[in-house]
Design a protein around this motif. Structure first.
Motif, mmCIF file in Angstrom:
data_model
loop_
_atom_site.group_PDB
_atom_site.id
_atom_site.type_symbol
_atom_site.label_atom_id
_atom_site.label_comp_id
_atom_site.label_asym_id
_atom_site.label_seq_id
_atom_site.Cartn_x
_atom_site.Cartn_y
_atom_site.Cartn_z
ATOM 1 N N LEU A 1 -85.268 29.545 1.051
ATOM 2 C CA LEU A 1 -86.089 30.704 1.567
ATOM 3 C C LEU A 1 -85.604 31.009 3.026
ATOM 4 O O LEU A 1 -85.292 32.066 3.600
ATOM 5 N N ILE A 2 -85.801 29.719 3.886
ATOM 6 C CA ILE A 2 -85.617 29.761 5.208
ATOM 7 C C ILE A 2 -84.129 29.760 5.514
ATOM 8 O O ILE A 2 -83.605 30.736 6.520
ATOM 9 N N GLY A 3 -83.396 29.000 4.951
ATOM 10 C CA GLY A 3 -81.942 28.854 4.943
ATOM 11 C C GLY A 3 -81.026 30.240 4.687
ATOM 12 O O GLY A 3 -80.200 30.490 5.289
ATOM 13 N N ILE A 4 -81.396 30.861 3.700
ATOM 14 C CA ILE A 4 -80.802 31.846 2.852
ATOM 15 C C ILE A 4 -81.204 33.225 3.146
ATOM 16 O O ILE A 4 -80.843 34.300 3.034
ATOM 17 N N ASN A 5 -82.524 33.339 3.626
ATOM 18 C CA ASN A 5 -83.178 34.473 3.916
ATOM 19 C C ASN A 5 -83.602 34.483 5.433
ATOM 20 O O ASN A 5 -83.195 35.591 6.003
ATOM 21 N N LEU A 6 -84.308 33.416 5.929
ATOM 22 C CA LEU A 6 -84.717 33.923 7.409
ATOM 23 C C LEU A 6 -83.432 33.682 8.372
ATOM 24 O O LEU A 6 -83.527 34.340 9.333
ATOM 25 N N PHE A 7 -82.696 32.611 8.120
ATOM 26 C CA PHE A 7 -81.583 32.545 9.168
ATOM 27 C C PHE A 7 -80.878 33.809 9.313
ATOM 28 O O PHE A 7 -80.381 34.201 10.226
ATOM 29 N N PRO A 8 -80.268 34.335 8.109
ATOM 30 C CA PRO A 8 -79.667 35.532 8.213
ATOM 31 C C PRO A 8 -80.355 36.808 8.583
ATOM 32 O O PRO A 8 -79.878 37.594 9.503
ATOM 33 N N VAL A 9 -81.569 36.703 8.382
ATOM 34 C CA VAL A 9 -82.589 37.867 9.022
ATOM 35 C C VAL A 9 -82.444 37.762 10.566
ATOM 36 O O VAL A 9 -82.419 38.748 11.093
ATOM 37 N N VAL A 10 -82.720 36.529 11.081
ATOM 38 C CA VAL A 10 -82.709 36.378 12.494
ATOM 39 C C VAL A 10 -81.578 36.677 12.905
ATOM 40 O O VAL A 10 -81.305 37.644 13.970
ATOM 41 N N GLY A 11 -80.445 36.321 12.374
ATOM 42 C CA GLY A 11 -78.858 36.530 12.660
ATOM 43 C C GLY A 11 -78.773 38.127 12.665
ATOM 44 O O GLY A 11 -78.349 38.794 13.721
#
Lengths: 328, 654
Positions: free
Chosen positions: B413-423
């Protein structure tokens, strides 16, 4: 108070770890876990290296603000073909291994020695040992004894909500589901004390719902079993006699001590509580001090536990603790 | 360009115009702009406004869920801590899960997609602008509803998975679970109407010439997730409704004596597992579209990546039982679901190798957005292989419900959702605001988050392997977990500091960021062809598309065809956009889009009143809510003859 007679003091380094296991139901799964973990680590290392090296090797430092021109630079589809082909091979191998291990640990290789009915309660474990002779059945709590080298059948049930029975050194998890009976088996390959824990969230004290499996030589186990089948021996010292009466009045509605008027079924059977290593579902050592503290104020130690604080004076409390100490 | 055909007899050829500095912008602005003031704020149907609201609201829930996590990490930093009572801890971990999974992870992606879809597709709005507004208002109502319970100490407390019978009235008599059940049903309405909107928008609102093999991968991700939501959300809404009936009226769907507790788990995970893919596939799409921009080349393997997106979702409906391996199901069934859970790795492998090949075949420029997108590949692989391990039944019997799975779900959830979202925030912030985020602060932001995240969450794998169970409010010393837990707590605070740096960067750059211009990254897709921030009408004329990379055609020079961006359909007689055919993007209809209206807001208010009253069994207020809903729907569907163009153009509903 005494440890279980004859049990080795061996315990795994991490009491709930499962990277080393000690029984034929857990061992093949442990090998599989290591295998899949090695594959996983290799995949992480390879892909991380590819990404990081690719980034560093191919990096361009564009003059301020001007992104370099775009070009297609080779199709690159071979990456996908080769990568996916390798992945397919690894996944197929893992699946076959998985199914083979599943078949191997599904049922014991030999005939089970006997059956234990394990019932999860909020927040403790009841264990009923079944024997071909009904008069040899008995109930205990939070501590299973099993003979080394012999498979034991377990029937896993619940008295209230869903819990999960887990003794990692011996077996993976089996959920206790109200209205259902789940089957499993236990077998230890060396004597020792193996910790277990409820692993399905079941309410406030889910964290404090441990149990122990104590694997003993068959002879030691038989001694223990015969002791458990017998009822409680009546106390002889005056303080303990007073404690027995107090126990009947204050505790007997919830706890059973076989052979006495205390016959409650809401809490753990305490017929041989003094022979156990821990109290309160594995969270306190079974010492006089801990027992006294637990009886006088369980809600501080285990907030939300079903056991209310008991309204006993100091001497009364000492008497009850002395009585419980006689229940070997 | 061929003239669009309409289904009407009195077909017309719409005007084709060329954009100049003062034509047709001012006229379109007048038509599309939302009126200023409070009324306009509540009645706007502009997808960009709604998208930004989604993003901001979801981020607020992320921060709330994050604070809840930090409090829990203080409690768990050492054995036997007494900062929280067990009941407080239970509500915290439940609300943390509910906030992150339901109120952050999916809505944030809806926010980006709402903002970006029409811009990526060359349209002036989503297919159903009013449904879009309704979706947002119902979402925030559901979030406030659930949090209201939490604030008064009656928040959900049985985990976000809410297993019965612990969640049944007998064991959980308070109003906590009712808040959760009704809140989720409300949220399900929002998700469903939003998903329907995306599906229809994909099918009909692409620019002329944008055949389905020319849409960005983000479109595939959100489309796939939306179809999955339409199929999956009914399962959980039904489950919530049945449990609410059990609790309120004594029905017996889930009780052990006359019902079946396991039924809850099947219904919940039939929804829950597809949902997990629904909250990562659009984010994977962001990486598939963003990474190539910084690698200065098209994505390697567009077709395999698009197909693998759809393939993941199809397989994703066949793996729900891997959440239930320990429930005592027969071995044959377990083997099937184990196989499916392992095989679902394959489409993910396609994406990973496509991204890696894109880096190797490109010329990466290290902007902050690129760092987030590229590091996501590594985090994705770590979350992927731990999922592969738990897919194997005998291994899962040990791993499940330990911190290993906590590590897994956070890498996912952080790796595949939040990191792309912040990117994606770094990537699209200039489009949203017209200003670039600071790259200097961005690099600090990235490294703090990356190091903090791995320090906080990688050791959780070890805690799991050392046997630490999930959802425990404390643990004993002597279990071998003490040092590792302290490291995890420190890492989680470092990670939170990274999020704080992002907020600081946004606050500074909103006022003082460098002006971005139309296309600061020299990116290939249509949203970069319009001003930053885009005007209310998005495109002055409807573009006509000739390739997957309309803005890179001159550089790639692969064919002689060029997309037409400055000349196209004018469509300036009211709020209008073009509808095209489902596969090839041939223009077929002129759509008259609805204007701003308060109906969605009032409808959402009526629903909130109905649900809140149902919670307290205040049936008269339930009736009042129903009347408001009926009134709002009547206003919504009231025929607007004036909007029907005399020349046979079809009115679009919304």
């Amino acid at each position: 108070m005494d440890a279980a007679p004859g049990a080795s003091s061996f315990s795994p380094a991490w009491p709930l770890g499962y990277l080393t296991t000690f029984g034929p139901r857990a061992d093949p799964a442990t090998t599989l876990t290591w295998g899949l973990m090695d594959i996983s680590v290799a995949v992480i290392v390879i892909i991380t290296a590819l990404v990081v090296i690719g980034m560093l090797v191919k990096r361009v430092r564009a003059p301020a603000g001007e992104p370099p021109p775009v070009s297609r630079g080779g199709a690159g589809l071979n990456w996908i073909y080769i990568g996916v082909a390798l992945t397919v091979l690894v996944l197929l191998g893992s699946m076959i291994w998985t199914v083979a291990v599943l078949a191997q640990i599904n049922s014991p290789s030999g005939k089970p020695a006997f059956t234990i009915e394990i019932t999860g309660h909020q927040w403790w474990w009841e264990a009923r040992y079944l024997s071909p002779r009904p008069d040899q059945d008995f109930t205990t709590a939070n501590e299973l004894h099993i003979p080394v080298g012999q498979p034991v059948l377990i029937k896993v049930m619940s008295a209230d909500v869903i819990h999960s029975f887990w003794i990692p050194a011996l077996t993976g998890k089996t959920d206790t589901i109200p209205g259902r009976v789940n089957l499993g088996w236990l077998q230890a390959s060396r004597p020792g004390v193996y910790r277990g824990q409820c692993t399905e969230y079941c309410g406030e004290e889910h964290a404090k719902m441990a149990l122990f499996a104590i694997a003993q030589t068959p002879a030691d186990f038989e001694t223990w079993r015969e002791g458990q089948v017998a009822g409680a021996v009546a106390p002889t010292k005056p303080e303990a006699i007073m404690g027995a009466a107090l126990f009947s009045d204050h505790c007997g509605a919830c706890h059973e001590v076989r052979g006495t008027s205390a016959g409650g079924l809401a809490g753990p059977d305490l017929t041989h509580v003094a022979s156990r290593r821990t109290i309160a579902s594995g969270i306190l050592p079974n010492t006089t001090a801990a027992l006294g503290g637990w009886i006088s104020d369980p809600q501080t130690i285990k907030p939300g536990a079903r056991m209310p604080a008991t309204n006993l004076s100091g001497p009364q409390l000492n008497a009850v603790v002395a009585y419980l100490g006689t229940l070997k | 360009m061929s003239a669009p055909t309409t289904t009407s007899d009195d077909a017309r050829v719409p005007t084709i115009a060329r954009v100049t500095a003062d034509f047709p912008g001012p006229r379109l602005k007048q038509i599309w702009e939302t009126e200023p003031g409070v009324r306009g704020w509540f009645s706007t149907v502009d997808h960009k406004e709604i998208g930004l609201r989604y993003i901001v609201t979801a981020f607020v829930f992320l921060l709330l869920g994050g604070v809840e996590a930090l409090v829990m990490r203080v409690q768990l930093a050492q054995p036997g801590m007494t900062l929280l009572t067990p009941e407080q801890y239970d509500q915290l971990f439940t609300m943390h899960g509910v906030s992150m999974i339901f109120l952050y992870a999916s809505p944030i992606l809806s926010g980006f997609s709402n903002y970006l879809w029409p811009l990526l597709l060359g349209s002036r709005d989503m297919a159903f602008p009013r449904l879009n507004a309704l979706s947002y208002w119902v979402y925030i109502a559901a979030g406030v509803f659930i949090y209201a319970g939490f604030v008064v100490g009656e928040g959900p407390n049985a985990g976000w998975f809410n297993y019965v019978p612990y969640a049944a009235k007998q064991f959980n008599p308070g109003v906590n679970i009712d808040v959760y059940m009704l809140g989720l049903i409300l949220l399900g309405i929002s998700t469903t109407v939003g998903a329907a909107n995306f599906v229809v928008t994909f099918l009909r609102l692409r620019a002329p010439g944008m055949s389905i093999n020319r849409v960005p991968i983000l479109i595939w991700g959100t489309l796939t997730a939306s179809v999955a939501n339409l199929l999956a959300v009914p399962a959980v809404s039904l489950a919530c409704f049945l449990l609410w009936m059990d609790r309120q009226f004594g029905t017996h769907f889930f009780d052990a004596s006359q019902g079946q507790p396991l039924l809850w788990q099947h219904l919940f995970w039939m929804f829950g597992h597809p949902w997990v893919y629904a909250i990562v596939l659009p984010a994977m799409g962001m990486v598939s579209d963003g990474l190539p921009t910084f690698c200065r080349r098209p994505l390697v393997g567009y077709t395999p990546v698009a197909l693998s997106t759809v393939g993941t979702m199809a397989l994703g409906f066949g793996v729900w039982v891997h959440h239930m391996f320990a429930t005592g199901l027969p071995s044959l069934a377990l083997s099937f679901f184990s196989g499916a859970s392992i095989i679902i790795t394959l489409p993910s492998a396609v994406a990973v190798f496509a991204w890696t090949a894109t880096i190797w075949g490109g010329k990466p420029v290290f902007k902050t957005a690129f760092l987030f997108f590229a590091s996501m590949i590594i985090l994705f692989v770590i979350g992927g292989v731990s999922g592969f391990m738990t897919g194997s039944v005998p291994v899962d019997w040990q791993l499940t419900d330990t911190y290993f799975v906590v590590a897994h779900i956070h890498y996912v959830l952080i790796g595949i959702n939040l990191f792309p979202v912040v990117g994606a925030i770094y990537y699209w912030f200039p489009k949203f605001t017209g200003r670039l985020l600071s790259e200097r602060l961005g690099v600090w932001n990235f490294w703090t988050m990356f190091v903090g995240f791995n320090l906080g969450f990688f050791p959780m794998h070890l805690l799991g392997l050392m046997g630490m169970p999930r959802r425990v409010y404390t643990y004993a010393s002597g279990m071998g977990w003490t040092t590792t837990n302290l490291i995890v707590s420190i890492g989680s605070f470092l990670f939170a500091l990274g999020i704080l740096l992002l907020l600081i960067n946004i606050a500074i750059s909103l006022k003082r960021g460098k002006l971005a211009g139309e296309n600061p990254w020299d990116a290939p897709t249509l949203e970069w062809s319009v001003p930053s921030p885009p005007p209310p009408y998005n495109f002055a004329v409807i573009p006509t598309i000739e390739s997957r990379h309309p803005l890179w055609e001159d550089q790639l020079n692969e064919t002689s065809a060029r997309s037409s961006l400055a000349e196209g359909l004018l469509l300036d007689e009211g709020r209008q956009t073009i509808a095209t055919s489902a596969l090839d993007g041939e223009p077929t209809l002129i759509l008259n889009m609805p204007g701003d209206t308060l109906a969605p807001f009032i409808l959402a208010l009526g629903m909130s009143l109905l649900f809140a009253s149902a919670l307290f069994q205040a049936w008269w207020f339930v009736a009042a809510g129903a009347i408001i809903i009926a009134g709002a729907l009547m206003a919504w569907f009231w025929p607007h003859q004036a909007h029907r163009a005399p020349d046979g153009a079809e009115p679009a509903d919304g």
